[in-house]
Design a protein around this motif. Structure first.
Motif, mmCIF file in Angstrom:
data_model
loop_
_atom_site.group_PDB
_atom_site.id
_atom_site.type_symbol
_atom_site.label_atom_id
_atom_site.label_comp_id
_atom_site.label_asym_id
_atom_site.label_seq_id
_atom_site.Cartn_x
_atom_site.Cartn_y
_atom_site.Cartn_z
ATOM 1 N N GLY A 1 0.831 -1.195 0.000
ATOM 2 C CA GLY A 1 0.000 0.000 0.000
ATOM 3 C C GLY A 1 0.861 1.239 0.000
ATOM 4 O O GLY A 1 2.068 1.173 -0.253
ATOM 5 N N PRO A 2 0.300 2.381 0.325
ATOM 6 C CA PRO A 2 1.053 3.635 0.318
ATOM 7 C C PRO A 2 2.213 3.648 1.317
ATOM 8 O O PRO A 2 3.197 4.342 1.117
ATOM 9 C CB PRO A 2 0.016 4.694 0.687
ATOM 10 N N ASP A 3 2.108 2.846 2.386
ATOM 11 C CA ASP A 3 3.184 2.774 3.375
ATOM 12 C C ASP A 3 4.158 1.640 3.101
ATOM 13 O O ASP A 3 5.019 1.342 3.923
ATOM 14 C CB ASP A 3 2.592 2.600 4.787
ATOM 15 N N GLY A 4 4.021 0.990 1.950
ATOM 16 C CA GLY A 4 4.914 -0.104 1.597
ATOM 17 C C GLY A 4 4.289 -1.456 1.887
ATOM 18 O O GLY A 4 3.109 -1.561 2.213
ATOM 19 N N PRO A 5 5.093 -2.518 1.771
ATOM 20 C CA PRO A 5 4.562 -3.865 1.963
ATOM 21 C C PRO A 5 4.179 -4.123 3.416
ATOM 22 O O PRO A 5 4.849 -3.659 4.342
ATOM 23 C CB PRO A 5 5.700 -4.789 1.531
ATOM 24 N N ALA A 6 3.087 -4.884 3.592
ATOM 25 C CA ALA A 6 2.612 -5.227 4.927
ATOM 26 C C ALA A 6 1.946 -6.596 4.882
ATOM 27 O O ALA A 6 1.460 -7.035 3.833
ATOM 28 C CB ALA A 6 1.605 -4.181 5.419
ATOM 29 N N VAL A 7 1.928 -7.267 6.013
ATOM 30 C CA VAL A 7 1.237 -8.549 6.132
ATOM 31 C C VAL A 7 -0.248 -8.264 6.279
ATOM 32 O O VAL A 7 -0.660 -7.545 7.187
ATOM 33 C CB VAL A 7 1.759 -9.351 7.341
ATOM 34 N N LYS A 8 -1.036 -8.802 5.370
ATOM 35 C CA LYS A 8 -2.489 -8.631 5.434
ATOM 36 C C LYS A 8 -3.104 -9.705 6.319
ATOM 37 O O LYS A 8 -3.932 -9.429 7.164
ATOM 38 C CB LYS A 8 -3.084 -8.686 4.030
ATOM 39 N N GLN A 9 -2.699 -10.952 6.090
ATOM 40 C CA GLN A 9 -3.218 -12.047 6.892
ATOM 41 C C GLN A 9 -2.295 -13.250 6.801
ATOM 42 O O GLN A 9 -1.508 -13.366 5.879
ATOM 43 C CB GLN A 9 -4.631 -12.438 6.449
ATOM 44 N N VAL A 10 -2.418 -14.135 7.767
ATOM 45 C CA VAL A 10 -1.717 -15.413 7.762
ATOM 46 C C VAL A 10 -2.805 -16.474 7.776
ATOM 47 O O VAL A 10 -3.739 -16.401 8.569
ATOM 48 C CB VAL A 10 -0.797 -15.547 8.992
ATOM 49 N N PHE A 11 -2.703 -17.428 6.860
ATOM 50 C CA PHE A 11 -3.766 -18.406 6.728
ATOM 51 C C PHE A 11 -3.210 -19.769 6.335
ATOM 52 O O PHE A 11 -2.012 -19.904 6.098
ATOM 53 C CB PHE A 11 -4.804 -17.933 5.704
ATOM 54 N N ASP A 12 -4.078 -20.757 6.241
ATOM 55 C CA ASP A 12 -3.755 -22.134 5.865
ATOM 56 C C ASP A 12 -2.699 -22.701 6.802
ATOM 57 O O ASP A 12 -1.531 -22.752 6.486
ATOM 58 C CB ASP A 12 -3.273 -22.211 4.405
ATOM 59 N N ARG A 13 -3.130 -23.106 7.943
ATOM 60 C CA ARG A 13 -2.206 -23.616 8.958
ATOM 61 C C ARG A 13 -1.798 -25.067 8.720
ATOM 62 O O ARG A 13 -1.439 -25.768 9.646
ATOM 63 C CB ARG A 13 -2.807 -23.444 10.339
ATOM 64 N N VAL A 14 -1.835 -25.515 7.476
ATOM 65 C CA VAL A 14 -1.404 -26.866 7.147
ATOM 66 C C VAL A 14 -0.161 -26.820 6.264
ATOM 67 O O VAL A 14 0.832 -27.464 6.522
ATOM 68 C CB VAL A 14 -2.537 -27.651 6.444
ATOM 69 N N GLY A 15 -0.227 -26.040 5.206
ATOM 70 C CA GLY A 15 0.894 -25.917 4.291
ATOM 71 C C GLY A 15 1.384 -24.484 4.268
ATOM 72 O O GLY A 15 0.960 -23.659 5.059
#
Length: 194
Positions: free
Chosen positions: A65-79
């Motif tokens: 985004g305007p402030d640079g890269p950021a973690v949106k979400q963490v998902f799929d706790r298998v792979g």
């Protein structure tokens, strides 16, 4: 016999013609020298005492985004490309603590037929207070500038109590040079060592 040279014969004499030392120092022959550089019993003992299996694997969704890269979400706790040895806090992220993040940057080629592209780019994250590695990311075949975006997003996510992101270090040689230019130039991440 084995091909030799005057230098090799002199080196053998310097080593008192000790077959184990010659195998170890001159021939780089692990089997003849009595094994590898580490004692296997000691390695097994250390692994049993200190190594642990990851709690889970996950994928990390990175957005820019305007402030640079950021973690949106963490998902799929298998792979996924992330390995986690620590649980998340109630807000779904890592505990607020000082972190060190280390990057090993591969060239990013997908041409494995010529031997290129076989290496992963790696991020390892450890708690700066304990030195314990808690998270790891490994991916193959992405360019250094793409890897820099992921690294900066992750470094900002692994932040201390004051919101200061992880202290990020990398080898600036080879592909690390392009990686570093993107981390500090394009994404303006400043908590770095290289």
């Amino acid at each position: 016999g084995r091909p030799t040279s005057p230098w090799y014969r002199e080196e053998c004499e310097r080593l008192a013609n000790n077959a184990v030392k010659i195998a170890q120092e001159l021939d780089a022959d692990e089997e003849a020298s009595g094994g590898g550089p580490f004692f296997s019993a000691l390695l097994v003992q250390q692994c049993l005492a200190k190594c642990r299996s990851a709690l889970f694997r996950a994928k990390m969704d990175v957005v820019t985004g305007p402030d640079g890269p950021a973690v949106k979400q963490v998902f799929d706790r298998v792979g996924g490309d992330w390995w986690f040895w620590e649980s998340f806090t109630a807000d779904g992220g890592p505990a607020r603590a000082p972190y060190y993040m280390f990057a090993d940057v591969a060239a990013g080629s997908r041409d494995v037929t010529s031997g290129r592209g076989a290496s992963n780019s790696i991020l390892a994250v450890c708690d700066a207070r304990t030195g314990v590695k808690s998270w790891e990311f490994a991916i193959q075949g992405i360019q250094p500038y793409e890897f820099a975006e992921i690294a900066v997003a992750a470094a900002r996510w692994f932040a201390d109590e004051d919101g200061r992101g992880a202290f990020l270090g990398w080898d600036s040689g080879g592909p690390g040079d392009q990686f570093g230019d993107c981390v500090t130039g394009k994404h303006l991440y400043r908590n770095v060592f290289y």
